[in-house]
Every structure is written in structure tokens, then in C-alpha cells.
Design an enzyme around this catalytic site. Structure first.
Site, PDB file in Angstrom:
ATOM      1  N   ARG A 355       0.835  -1.207   0.000  1.00 13.35           N
ATOM      2  CA  ARG A 355       0.000   0.000   0.000  1.00 13.35           C
ATOM      3  C   ARG A 355       0.866   1.252   0.000  1.00 13.35           C
ATOM      4  NH1 ARG A 355      -5.582   1.434   1.111  1.00 13.35           N
ATOM      5  NH2 ARG A 355      -6.062  -0.778   0.980  1.00 13.35           N
ATOM      6  N   GLU A 758      -9.477   6.193   7.158  1.00 12.60           N
ATOM      7  CA  GLU A 758      -8.037   6.352   6.960  1.00 12.60           C
ATOM      8  C   GLU A 758      -7.606   7.573   6.162  1.00 12.60           C
ATOM      9  OE1 GLU A 758      -6.257   1.888   7.163  1.00 12.60           O
ATOM     10  OE2 GLU A 758      -7.249   2.436   5.300  1.00 12.60           O
TER      11      GLU A 758
END
Length: 807
Positions: A355, A758
Site C-alpha cells: 500500500r 483512513e
């Protein structure tokens, strides 16, 4: 006679009232009232479903569950060294201590001694090689928690160890070639020769390194598990976890049981932030093993110091990069090496690095890029998920590059950032080959630039700095583009159950976990909207592996997306059955039946929802249903690191203004302006709260939350609130403007909303670069500040000293 009110209380009350008024001003109350009258239950601001219970102290967490008769308590004996070999244990000394019932070691585990989340390389209890200082070696079971802790604290006296030299930093691990996983490489070339050739051909280039520290989750409720043996050798585990299904798997493997013999339940958590996704496994397994052996309930709740010493946290990263760019600041080629401190085992370091590499681009089109990711094996706690899951560590590297390019060219950093924004045509494809088809970054940034008076404040800061030799102001605007979905496609699925009872009340259960973020509130709103009833009719119950099976972690900001869709599917099936029943009883077409505001309209008649439910029961209509959802269109090739890993992107931007004391390194955030993309928000009040919380938490990561390991022993020195500093209310800016960007999600998400857990953690990049801007002003913006993150007062002072020495 009444006592006079303390004026400080009045001042706090007034400040809180101002805050509430400011929040209310960001929410269109008239529009929400109209929506409610039309029967809508989503897009409406309402309190958290457990807010009253939280305030009253009635919300039940694992440690609040009444203890069964005979409950024992567990504490862990920890390794006193960071590396070496366990040569022996003299546990009779521990067994003889007051209240001690038993001592559990690795040999007592009937199944697999492993709690690794992906790779099976993480022992529950040490049985040979010592991996880090604080690694659990044995577990003391006693009649009280204090007796267990006193006994476990004697670990250093009873363990015979053969110490070795530890490897503690990611750079050292990289130099030694020590990794928990094979290195990752992601390249994209649009010109001959790729990134290397593009850098060599560029009019301007530079090469440097950068350090970003890790971050402790610091959940208010620490790790805890309460294991209760049940009939037939089965086990019930109450666990504070973001991933009940994984806890079920780990416990079943440790006990050598089938999954259907282990039940894991979690009503709510007092915070998680990723720290309870995989790392709750060790505590669940130890409690279950002890309960299984002794046939008595066992609770394991470590104190904060032990929690710090045992568990991992956000990965710190070390970067080395080389960049080529043109006169306008456009990036022509970049090569970057990212090395993370993975810790002693793989845990989730692979997905975190993936990620990070997939977010290195952030909001920018990079024509030629070459990325290398290394997960360094160190003799420290095994690092894990944290809000953002590697995305912040990837994106901050390109933001550092943009900031440096602007300073080297003498341009406003926003102009350089805007010159590199994703656009259209060939400029809208990410390095991993996913098109950015929902790009709104330029429009969003433009709105924030205007509403925050960014240009005028930059000028004002420059004027202030020209006459202020000690105090320097800095202003920065940074954007966010954040991909939403799990990197692994099969995790993007969810299930739910919806029950309608004969009195018209509704129960919903889903696979997500509530950690204070309002997931249950949003899911209940979705169900209420689908069935056309008041929110108060719907109740969400504890996450339970015996109700919804094979669930994914509540992580990657997918909680509302996945579970909301699954619950909507279940509720829709019930609504369609009820509509068919209404049409059959009262005439008309089932497609014309309308549900809204607790009423049902059919064939010109209107009656209560509960009346139709009672009729449906008499007609033997199924009043419960399961629902399922799988995110469409996702695919990922791990070898080439290309594909379509994200369903959509969430966007945002923030402007921060700081003042820095160049004599002491102290600083203050004066103002923050935030505009964040939540799509068509399910609950604006909850989402604004999430954005505010993420901003302050991310600011803490980049400024005050410094993790320090002893360079020789590997002892984590910052393992308590006395030494590890999270932001407090005093660190919030006096002016904090947070608004949600108006616009629907381009994709068919739940009611066209977007994830909001997030992405906003990246917004406080603006704070770090405002500090960097202020430090740069100490050298008349002629020197690129060597500022590391977190930008503690010491780090700021070091950077100021370096800037002035060079200038």
C-alpha cells in the site's frame, strides 16, 4: 444558598458550546430536517448509537463483562533481551508464589504455536530463538490480576538466556540484507530508458534521504481477551479485536480444534486504529490455551507498559530517492527505495509495503518511476497495521519531494504540486496501471485555496518573518488521494443478518467491529432507510463469529462500504417480501408499495409498519434475511504489482499555519482548514468527527509521537504516557475549520458515500510542511531543511541549526 460556579468551568462550557455551534454550522440543518420528513435515514447527522451509554459509563467493554465464578487472571513473562537463545527456565520459583495456579509455556499449547496473520512465523510463546525485548516467554495464571503480574515480573530472574547482538534499525537491516519478506519492485516507464534515463535527461535533479518514525496506536482500551471454556471442549472468547474471524482461526489452531468449536465475540472496542487487527491474536490464544488446560475462565489484560513492549505499531520508514524535474517543477523521473522496520516477523508488513508503494504517487502523475520496497527484519516488536496502513508512509515521500523541488526552484509549493496533479488522457494512470477516473483533486484544492485565503496568508507569513528574527511562521497546503479497498481482492466481502420481530423492532448483525468510529450507527441508518422506519427501531448487536462467518477485518476504511452494502441487501430482501405481502392483502402492485416514516402506503391506504409486520407473520412470510456483498472490479497481480486494487479514491486537502520558535524548536499550530471528500456522507456529523480525529492523530505521528529504542539493548524507552506523547486538547488549533466536499461517489458505493476512516490521516502533512516552511524561513528559503519526522522540538532545532549554518 447556591455555590458560585467556577469561572474555569464556565469558560470550558462556553468553548464547548462554540465548538458545537461551529460543527452545527457545517451541517445544513434545514436540509436534514427536510430529508427526515421525506423518510430518509442516511445523509442525516445523528449521534453515535452508543453515545448515551458511553457518557453514562454503561457501555460494556470486555473488562466490564461480569466475571464468572472461578475466573483466573493471566500475565505474561517477557524476555529481558532483544536477541539470543532461550537456554532454560526455572519456573518453580514462579509456581510457588502466592496465588499462582499454573505457568503456561510453549509446550502447553496443544496445537500450533503460531499467531502469524499471513506467514506462520510468529510464535505465541517463545520456545527457542528470542526475537525482541518484551517477547512473551511464559504466562502466569493466578487467582488475581495483581498476583499474576507480580509473578510474571520476575521473568528476568528465572529465564536463562544466551544473548546476541540485536539489529534494531531498518537501515541496518537493509545493509545486512535481513528481510521478513522478499523485496518488492514497482516500475512504470512512459519514455525510453525508464526512470533512470528520465532522471539523467532532466534539467534539474537531486538525491537525498528521509526518515519517518513509527506510531503507537495508543488505544484507550488496551489489549484484552476473556476465554471461557464451554461444553464439549469448545471455547468462547470475548476479545477486543478488529478481526474476530482471524482470532477464531488462530485460537482453533492453537487448541487443535475446528473453527466451529471456537466462538469469538466483540461488542465494542475502546479504539483500535489497526493495533487490534492481527495483534490481538497473541492475547486471545494465550487466554484460550490457559482456559482450555485449566477448564476455568481466564482473562488476560496487560498493563500499558507491557502492551507497548509486546505489540507492534505503525512501521517507521527510511527512504533514499533521486528525482529529475523541469523548470516548472514537473517530475520527469523518480527512483525511490523504501525500507520499513518490520520487526521480528512478517505480520502485515507485506500489505503495508504494497500500500505504501501504491500511494507513493498520492495526487500526482509520475511518468517514469522506479520503486523498491524492503521490509527490514529487526529485533523489535513486529510492526503491524495502523490507520492508513502504509499509505501515509508512501505518500509523505512524494510530498517531501514536491516541497524540496519548490524550494530549489523558488516557487510556491502549491504551484509545483498543482503542476503535477493527475489530469486527463495519459496523465490519469497510476504507476500500478489503475486509471484515476474519479479525479476531483484540482477542483477540491481550488475550493480550499480560495476559502482558506491561502495566497494572502502566504504573503502575510512572509511579511511577518521579514521583521521577526526569532519566531517564524509557515503555511502549507497539501492534497490527498487515497485508494479504498483491501489490497487482497478476496478480503473485500461482507455478510449481515437482519431480523424483523413481530412488534416491528429490528435487529442487525454484521461482520464489522465497532471501535468508536460509528460503524454500527451507519449500518443501522442504512437498514432504517431501507425499511422506511425510524432509526430508533433498529439495534445493532455484538460482532460474533457464530452469526456471520468468515468475515474480513474492520480495516482499510472498508467497514461501512462492505457491511453497509451487506446489511442493505438483507433489509431489501425483507422489504420486498413485505411489499409482496401488502399487495396480496390490500391490492395493488408490490412495486407501488412505499415505506417511509414508520408508515406503509399500499393501494391508497396507509398504516403502521408494525401492522404490516404482524400481518406478514400471520401469512408466514420470512421476516429475517442474510445479506452479502463483494466489491466488484478488483484485481491485483502481486508479481508485477499492477492491476485495479482500489474500488475508488477518496480525496482531501488541508491548509496549516504554524509558528516556530527558532531558539527552542517549540511550535504551535495556529489554524487548520480542511476540505475532505466523503462522497454523499451517510452521517455528516460522524464523518466530520472522523476527519477531525484523524487530523490530530496524524499530526501527532508527524510531530510529537517519537519512538525511541535503546541503541544497544533494544529496550523501547518510550513505553508509557510519561515518555510517549500523543496530542492533547491543547494541541488542537484555536481555528479549526473542517468541511465535507459536496459530491457523490462516482462508484456505486453504499448510498454513494466514501470511506472516511483512513484517508484524512494524511491531511496533517500540511502541518509538517508548514513547520518545514517556517524552518526554511530561518534561512530565507535558500536551504532545503533537513527535517525528519516526527518533527519534535529537538528535530526542529536541529533543522534550524543546519539551515542557518548552511545559509
Amino acid at each position: 444558598m447556591n455555590k458560585p460556579v467556577d469561572p474555569r468551568l464556565l469558560q470550558n462550557a462556553e468553548a464547548f458550546a462554540d465548538y458545537l455551534a461551529n460543527t452545527a454550522a457545517r451541517i445544513d440543518a434545514d436540509a436534514e430536517a427536510k430529508a427526515l420528513s421525506q423518510g430518509k435515514r442516511v445523509g442525516i447527522s445523528r449521534p453515535h448509537e452508543s453515545a448515551a451509554l458511553h457518557v453514562a459509563g454503561e457501555a460494556t467493554y470486555v473488562d466490564d463483562i461480569p466475571e464468572l465464578t472461578g475466573t483466573l487472571h493471566c500475565a505474561l513473562g517477557l524476555s529481558p533481551v532483544a536477541a539470543g537463545r532461550l537456554a532454560g527456565m526455572s519456573l518453580d520459583v514462579i509456581r510457588a508464589m502466592p496465588g499462582v495456579v499454573d505457568v503456561i509455556t510453549a509446550s502447553d499449547i496443544p496445537g500450533t504455536n503460531d499467531c502469524g496473520s499471513i506467514i506462520h512465523d510468529d510464535p505465541i510463546l517463545c520456545s527457542g530463538d528470542i526475537r525482541h525485548l518484551g517477547q512473551p516467554v511464559f504466562a502466569v495464571i493466578a487467582t488475581t490480576r495483581n498476583e499474576a503480574r507480580r509473578a510474571a515480573a520476575r521473568a528476568k530472574e528465572v529465564l536463562q538466556v544466551e544473548p546476541a547482538e540485536p539489529v534494531l534499525t531498518p537501515r541496518e537491516a537493509h545493509e545486512k540484507g535481513r528481510y521478513v519478506l522478499p523485496p518488492m519492485h514497482l516500475s512504470r516507464s512512459t519514455n525510453e530508458g525508464g526512470a533512470r534515463a528520465a532522471i539523467d535527461r532532466a534539467p534539474h535533479k537531486f538525491k537525498t534521504t528521509f526518515d519517518v518514525g513509527g506510531q503507537e496506536q495508543f488505544y484507550l482500551e488496551g489489549q484484552i481477551s476473556y476465554a471461557i471454556p464451554k461444553e464439549g471442549g469448545t471455547m468462547l472468547v470475548h476479545c477486543s479485536t478488529q478481526h474476530p474471524s482471524e482470532m477464531q482461526h488462530l485460537v482453533s489452531h492453537a487448541l487443535a480444534l475446528h473453527a466451529n468449536e471456537v466462538q469469538v465475540e466483540c461488542r465494542r472496542m475502546g479504539g483500535g486504529f489497526g493495533g487490534k487487527e492481527s495483534q490481538s491474536g497473541l492475547f486471545a490464544c494465550v487466554a484460550a490455551v490457559a482456559a482450555h488446560k485449566l477448564r476455568r475462565p481466564v482473562k488476560l489484560r496487560p498493563d500499558r507498559d507491557d502492551d507497548f513492549l509486546i505489540t507492534g505499531r505503525r512501521h517507521c520508514f527510511w527512504y533514499e530517492y533521486e528525482v529529475g524535474y523541469d523548470d516548472d517543477g514537473r517530475i520527469l523521473g523518480v527512483e525511490v527505495t523504501m525500507v520499513s522496520r518490520a520487526g521480528h516477523s512478517a505480520d502485515l508488513s507485506g500489505p503495508v509495503m504494497t500500500r505504501a508503494m501504491c500511494h507513493f504517487d498520492n495526487a500526482y502523475w509520475l511518468p517514469d518511476v522506479d520503486m523498491h520496497g524492503y521490509s527490514g527484519r529487526t529485533n523489535t516488536q513486529s510492526n503491524t497495521a495502523f490507520r492508513g496502513f502504509g499509505g501515509p508512509q508512501g505518500a509523505i515521500a512524494i510530498e517531501n519531494i514536491m516541497d524540496s523541488v519548490a524550494r530549489k526552484l523558488g516557487r510556491d509549493p502549491l504551484d509545483v504540486r498543482r503542476a503535477n496533479f493527475y489530469g486527463k488522457g495519459e496523465r490519469n494512470v497510476t504507476p500500478y496501471l489503475q486509471p484515476v477516473t474519479d479525479n476531483i483533486v484540482d477542483d477540491l484544492v481550488g475550493q480550499l485555496e480560495a476559502s482558506s485565503d491561502y495566497r494572502a496568508r502566504r504573503v502575510a507569513a512572509a511579511q511577518f518573518n521579514a521583521t521577526s528574527p526569532i519566531l517564524k511562521r509557515g503555511v502549507a497546503l497539501t492534497p490527498v488521494k487515497f485508494g479504498i479497498s483491501f489490497n487482497v481482492a478476496h478480503f473485500n466481502q461482507a455478510g449481515a443478518l437482519v431480523h424483523v420481530y413481530t412488534d416491528g423492532s429490528i435487529l442487525v448483525n454484521h461482520g464489522g467491529t465497532e471501535m468508536g468510529q460509528g460503524l454500527n450507527t451507519k449500518v443501522a441508518q442504512v437498514v432504517a432507510h431501507e425499511l422506511g422506519v425510524r432509526f430508533e427501531r433498529v439495534r445493532a448487536t455484538a460482532t460474533d463469529t457464530s452469526k456471520v462467518a468468515n468475515t474480513s477485518a474492520t480495516a482499510a476504511s472498508t467497514g461501512a462500504d462492505l457491511n453497509g452494502k451487506a446489511a442493505q441487501d438483507a433489509a431489501r430482501q425483507i422489504r420486498e417480501r413485505l411489499a409482496a405481502c401488502a399487495a396480496a392483502r390490500h391490492g395493488g402492485s408490490k412495486d407501488d408499495v412505499r415505506f417511509a416514516n414508520d408508515k406503509v402506503q399500499v393501494n391508497g391506504r396507509e398504516f403502521d409498519f408494525s401492522t404490516l409486520v404482524a400481518e406478514a407473520y400471520m401469512d408466514r412470510v420470512q421476516l429475517w434475511s442474510d445479506g452479502f456483498y463483494a466489491t466488484p472490479g478488483l484485481h491485483w497481480d502481486r508479481e508485477s504489482m499492477t492491476g485495479h486494487p482500489f474500488y475508488y479514491f477518496a480525496y482531501g486537502a488541508a491548509v496549516a499555519e504554524v509558528v516556530v520558535d527558532t531558539l527552542t524548536g517549540e511550535w504551535k499550530l495556529l489554524r487548520a482548514d480542511v476540505l475532505h471528500d466523503a462522497g454523499r456522507s451517510l452521517n455528516p456529523a460522524v464523518d466530520i468527527g472522523q476527519v477531525e480525529g484523524a487530523f490530530i492523530q496524524g499530526m501527532g505521528w508527524l510531530t510529537t509521537e517519537e519512538l525511541v529504542w535503546h541503541p544497544k539493548t533494544g529496550m523501547l524507552s518510550t513505553h508509557a504516557p510519561s515518555t510517549y506523547k500523543i496530542p492533547t486538547a491543547n494541541d488542537c488549533p484555536p481555528v479549526f475549520n473542517v468541511r465535507l466536499f459536496e459530491g457523490d461517489n462516482f462508484e456505486d458505493s453504499i448510498h454513494r458515500s466514501k470511506a472516511v476512516g483512513e484517508p484524512p490521516l494524511l491531511l496533517p502533512f500540511s502541518v509538517f510542511y508548514a513547520i518545514r516552511d517556517a524552518v526554511s524561513a530561518a534561512g530565507d528559503h535558500k536551504v532545503d531543511p533537513p527535517l525528519r519526522a516526527p518533527a519534535t522540538c529537538e528535530a526542529i532545532l536541529n533543522a534550524v541549526t543546519a539551515v542557518r549554518a548552511t545559509h
